[in-house]
Design an enzyme around this catalytic site. Structure first.
Site, PDB file in Angstrom:
ATOM      1  N   PHE A   3       0.806  -1.072  -0.092  1.00  0.00           N
ATOM      2  CA  PHE A   3       0.008   0.154  -0.041  1.00  0.00           C
ATOM      3  C   PHE A   3       1.021   1.334   0.032  1.00  0.00           C
ATOM      4  O   PHE A   3       0.443   2.388   0.359  1.00  0.00           O
ATOM      5  CB  PHE A   3      -0.991   0.013   1.263  1.00  0.00           C
ATOM      6  CG  PHE A   3      -1.973  -1.015   1.157  1.00  0.00           C
ATOM      7  CD1 PHE A   3      -3.131  -0.991   0.503  1.00  0.00           C
ATOM      8  CD2 PHE A   3      -1.568  -2.195   1.799  1.00  0.00           C
ATOM      9  CE1 PHE A   3      -4.113  -2.172   0.611  1.00  0.00           C
ATOM     10  CE2 PHE A   3      -2.532  -3.577   1.769  1.00  0.00           C
ATOM     11  CZ  PHE A   3      -3.891  -3.296   0.860  1.00  0.00           C
ATOM     12  N   ILE A  29      -9.571  14.253  -0.938  1.00  0.00           N
ATOM     13  CA  ILE A  29     -10.806  15.020  -1.539  1.00  0.00           C
ATOM     14  C   ILE A  29     -10.172  16.258  -2.107  1.00  0.00           C
ATOM     15  O   ILE A  29     -11.052  17.261  -2.317  1.00  0.00           O
ATOM     16  CB  ILE A  29     -11.488  15.270  -0.360  1.00  0.00           C
ATOM     17  CG1 ILE A  29     -11.082  16.163   0.831  1.00  0.00           C
ATOM     18  CG2 ILE A  29     -12.178  14.011  -0.096  1.00  0.00           C
ATOM     19  CD1 ILE A  29     -12.191  16.643   1.567  1.00  0.00           C
ATOM     20  N   CYS A  76      -0.888   2.864 -10.479  1.00  0.00           N
ATOM     21  CA  CYS A  76      -1.966   1.940  -9.845  1.00  0.00           C
ATOM     22  C   CYS A  76      -3.357   2.157 -10.114  1.00  0.00           C
ATOM     23  O   CYS A  76      -4.010   1.225 -10.594  1.00  0.00           O
ATOM     24  CB  CYS A  76      -1.482   2.040  -8.413  1.00  0.00           C
ATOM     25  SG  CYS A  76       0.077   1.332  -7.855  1.00  0.00           S
TER      26      CYS A  76
HETATM   27  P1  NAD Z   1       8.081  -1.306 -11.710  1.00  0.00           P
HETATM   28  O1  NAD Z   1       7.489  -1.320 -13.083  1.00  0.00           O
HETATM   29  O2  NAD Z   1       8.681   0.082 -11.050  1.00  0.00           O
HETATM   30  O3  NAD Z   1       9.113  -2.337 -11.557  1.00  0.00           O
HETATM   31  C1  NAD Z   1       8.814  -3.697 -11.852  1.00  0.00           C
HETATM   32  C2  NAD Z   1      10.214  -4.356 -12.028  1.00  0.00           C
HETATM   33  O4  NAD Z   1      10.231  -5.594 -12.305  1.00  0.00           O
HETATM   34  C3  NAD Z   1      11.123  -3.910 -13.032  1.00  0.00           C
HETATM   35  O5  NAD Z   1      12.470  -3.363 -12.853  1.00  0.00           O
HETATM   36  C4  NAD Z   1      11.141  -4.790 -14.093  1.00  0.00           C
HETATM   37  O6  NAD Z   1      12.494  -4.905 -14.769  1.00  0.00           O
HETATM   38  C5  NAD Z   1      11.063  -6.062 -13.359  1.00  0.00           C
HETATM   39  N1  NAD Z   1      10.823  -7.517 -13.784  1.00  0.00           N
HETATM   40  C6  NAD Z   1       9.710  -7.622 -14.608  1.00  0.00           C
HETATM   41  N2  NAD Z   1       9.767  -8.795 -14.969  1.00  0.00           N
HETATM   42  C7  NAD Z   1      10.677  -9.387 -14.214  1.00  0.00           C
HETATM   43  C8  NAD Z   1      11.240 -10.758 -14.276  1.00  0.00           C
HETATM   44  N3  NAD Z   1      10.693 -11.948 -14.842  1.00  0.00           N
HETATM   45  N4  NAD Z   1      12.288 -11.218 -13.222  1.00  0.00           N
HETATM   46  C9  NAD Z   1      12.757 -10.080 -12.494  1.00  0.00           C
HETATM   47  N5  NAD Z   1      12.381  -8.814 -12.542  1.00  0.00           N
HETATM   48  C10 NAD Z   1      11.369  -8.625 -13.407  1.00  0.00           C
HETATM   49  O7  NAD Z   1       6.636  -1.607 -10.983  1.00  0.00           O
HETATM   50  P2  NAD Z   1       6.159  -1.137  -9.377  1.00  0.00           P
HETATM   51  O8  NAD Z   1       5.729   0.169  -9.808  1.00  0.00           O
HETATM   52  O9  NAD Z   1       7.359  -1.666  -8.312  1.00  0.00           O
HETATM   53  O10 NAD Z   1       4.941  -2.153  -9.227  1.00  0.00           O
HETATM   54  C11 NAD Z   1       5.243  -3.568  -8.834  1.00  0.00           C
HETATM   55  C12 NAD Z   1       3.837  -4.135  -8.377  1.00  0.00           C
HETATM   56  O11 NAD Z   1       3.315  -3.390  -7.100  1.00  0.00           O
HETATM   57  C13 NAD Z   1       2.753  -3.775  -9.564  1.00  0.00           C
HETATM   58  O12 NAD Z   1       1.921  -4.982  -9.315  1.00  0.00           O
HETATM   59  C14 NAD Z   1       2.000  -2.703  -8.782  1.00  0.00           C
HETATM   60  O13 NAD Z   1       0.799  -2.627  -9.191  1.00  0.00           O
HETATM   61  C15 NAD Z   1       2.096  -3.079  -7.285  1.00  0.00           C
HETATM   62  N6  NAD Z   1       2.204  -1.635  -6.479  1.00  0.00           N
HETATM   63  C16 NAD Z   1       2.818  -0.588  -7.085  1.00  0.00           C
HETATM   64  C17 NAD Z   1       2.792   0.709  -6.161  1.00  0.00           C
HETATM   65  C18 NAD Z   1       3.581   1.959  -6.538  1.00  0.00           C
HETATM   66  O14 NAD Z   1       3.235   2.960  -6.172  1.00  0.00           O
HETATM   67  N7  NAD Z   1       4.258   1.876  -7.746  1.00  0.00           N
HETATM   68  C19 NAD Z   1       2.116   0.625  -5.050  1.00  0.00           C
HETATM   69  C20 NAD Z   1       1.633  -0.613  -4.447  1.00  0.00           C
HETATM   70  C21 NAD Z   1       1.529  -1.681  -5.442  1.00  0.00           C
END
Ligand code: NAD
Length: 440
Positions: free
Chosen positions: A150, A251, A261
């Site tokens: 979160f 808000i 997200c």
């Molecule tokens: P991101 O795109 O910043 O990072 C993902 C990373 O995963 C990248 O560096 C990519 O190279 C790597 N990756 C992809 N395939 C891979 C593999 N097979 N092996 C190893 N590495 C691999 O994504 P993020 O923003 O960190 O989000 C990750 C997850 O968390 C998503 O599901 C997102 O919805 C969730 N999330 C994101 C946030 C946010 O604020 N960014 C907050 C909560 C939840």
């Protein structure tokens, strides 16, 4: 504990660094060689306040390391976090390609029993798919846990180290105990670790994001009505937010939510609804309102200048990231605004304190778009200023300077960061969201 975190993005890198900070041995894995090389060299490839110091300190203490080898990471760890991206698929559903590829790779490299924790945001039922994928090639016992994240970009470290709550979906008391131990240092002020069944944990993440997106879209809808009806949303906002049942957070009206997200998670929830024969009417409207809200500034610009007169005009664009304190531009309103303006033949001089590079990468090079190094530089020769992101540095600028640099003193403020009366006193033509415009 020995932990692997797969995916070193906004979530994976923060989680890895924070788990290392509390004394665990953490190996972070990514398929992006450039990213891993940078991290090994002590460079953090994303902008997130406090992250670089945490990564450096824990790397130096040898609790945090980086690799592209999932084999090394899996074999050295008992608990493996999946934190790869789950972008939006063509039909709106969450694309699980990366999550399942990681599950496959974990299965192929298992050397003993493991707990695999899904931290990526994934639809209900994904933990079952992950388990199946791992068990296709591995005979070792595996337990899959859902542990949605979160954190907010821009405050990610603080959110991770001091979460309101930790949500954990488990199938056994054994993995619940491991998760409780791992998160204990972050909940010392007694914020709860909510242990529940896996499907409820998976659903909690989408329900939370859809609820927050709903608040934003609702306020935007009311803001648009305020504008038409001669009311002022900034007063209405305080009027309703001081009701303790409503509260002041989330808000603020604006030009629509963006980021990696809300847009994709609302879509994915709608899709999950469809798959189960449930039409999520409210979520569909949340999305619809947001799409329209992103068009708001350009329609005000067109109304002010006249559509045919935009060709050759120049606009200073302050703020490219989807929100302040991040370099993330995924689904940022600035992307659609910039794209609409250049389509209409206008020029854009763009500035963001952290996101010039990521925006350029995403938007691509365009003859009509110039990236500049300061907010004042963007104003030189511009016909109007557009504010897309409410960075603190934009809140109290030198208005005399703004006025003297602009060709005409016009501001389109997509984040309501200035006071309407001040704008009138400074002699600006000023358009904001849900408040009376200042025209002359
Ligand atoms: P991101 O795109 O910043 O990072 C993902 C990373 O995963 C990248 O560096 C990519 O190279 C790597 N990756 C992809 N395939 C891979 C593999 N097979 N092996 C190893 N590495 C691999 O994504 P993020 O923003 O960190 O989000 C990750 C997850 O968390 C998503 O599901 C997102 O919805 C969730 N999330 C994101 C946030 C946010 O604020 N960014 C907050 C909560 C939840």
């Amino acid at each position: 504990m020995n932990i692997a975190v797969v995916g070193t993005g906004y979530v994976g890198l923060v989680a890895g660094a924070c788990f290392a900070e509390t004394g665990n041995d953490v190996i972070c894995v990514d398929i992006n060689q450039k990213k891993v090389d940078a991290l090994i060299a002590g460079q953090v490839p994303i902008f997130e306040p406090g992250l670089e110091d945490l990564v450096k300190a824990n790397t130096k203490a040898k609790r945090l390391s980086f690799t592209t080898s999932i084999k090394d990471a899996v074999q050295a760890s008992d608990t493996i976090f999946i934190a790869v991206g789950t972008p939006q698929d063509e039909d709106g559903s969450a694309d699980l390609t990366h999550v399942l590829a990681v599950a496959r790779a974990i299965g192929e490299n298992m050397n003993g029993p493991k707990i695999v924790v899904d931290k990526s945001t994934v639809p209900v039922g994904t933990a079952d798919l992950v388990k199946l994928e791992i068990e296709k090639t591995s005979k070792f016992p595996v337990e899959v846990v859902s542990n949605p994240e979160f954190l907010k970009e821009g405050a990610a470290i603080d959110d991770f180290l001091r979460p309101d709550r930790v949500v954990v979906g488990v199938a056994s008391e054994k993995s619940a105990a491991v998760m409780r131990e791992l998160y204990a240092p972050f909940v010392r002020t007694n914020n709860p670790i909510l242990v529940m069944d896996i499907r409820s944990a998976e659903m909690t993440k989408y329900a939370a994001n859809a609820m927050l997106a709903l608040r934003v879209s609702f306020m935007n809808e009311i803001a648009n009505l305020c504008e038409r009806a001669g009311a002022d949303i900034s007063k209405v906002r305080v009027g309703i937010g001081t009701d303790s049942r409503i509260g002041m957070s989330f808000i603020f009206p604006g030009i629509g939510y963006g980021g990696s997200c809300f847009p994709k998670d609302v879509q994915a929830l709608i899709r999950t609804g469809k798959d189960h024969g449930v039409d999520l009417l409210i979520s569909r409207s949340v999305e619809e309102v947001n799409k329209n809200q992103k068009k708001l500034i350009v329609s005000k610009i067109v109304e002010h200048f006249g559509e045919t007169k935009l060709r050759g005009k120049t606009f200073a664009l302050w703020g490219l990231a989807f929100k302040p304190k991040t370099d993330d531009v995924r689904e940022a309103p600035a992307l659609s605004i910039c794209s609409e303006l250049v389509k209409l033949g206008a020029y854009v001089k763009a500035y963001d304190p952290e996101a010039n590079g990521t925006f350029r990468e995403k938007f691509g090079d365009h003859a009509n778009v110039e990236y500049v190094d300061s907010n004042y530089e963007a104003l030189k020769g511009a016909d109007a200023l557009i504010i897309c992101t409410e960075w603190n540095a934009f809140r109290q600028p030198n208005f005399k300077k703004i006025k003297s640099e602009l060709v005409s003193p016009v501001i389109f403020d997509g984040r309501n960061i200035y006071d309407v009366a001040d704008m009138r006193a400074h002699g600006f033509t000023y358009y904001s969201v849900g408040r009376p415009p200042v025209t002359w």
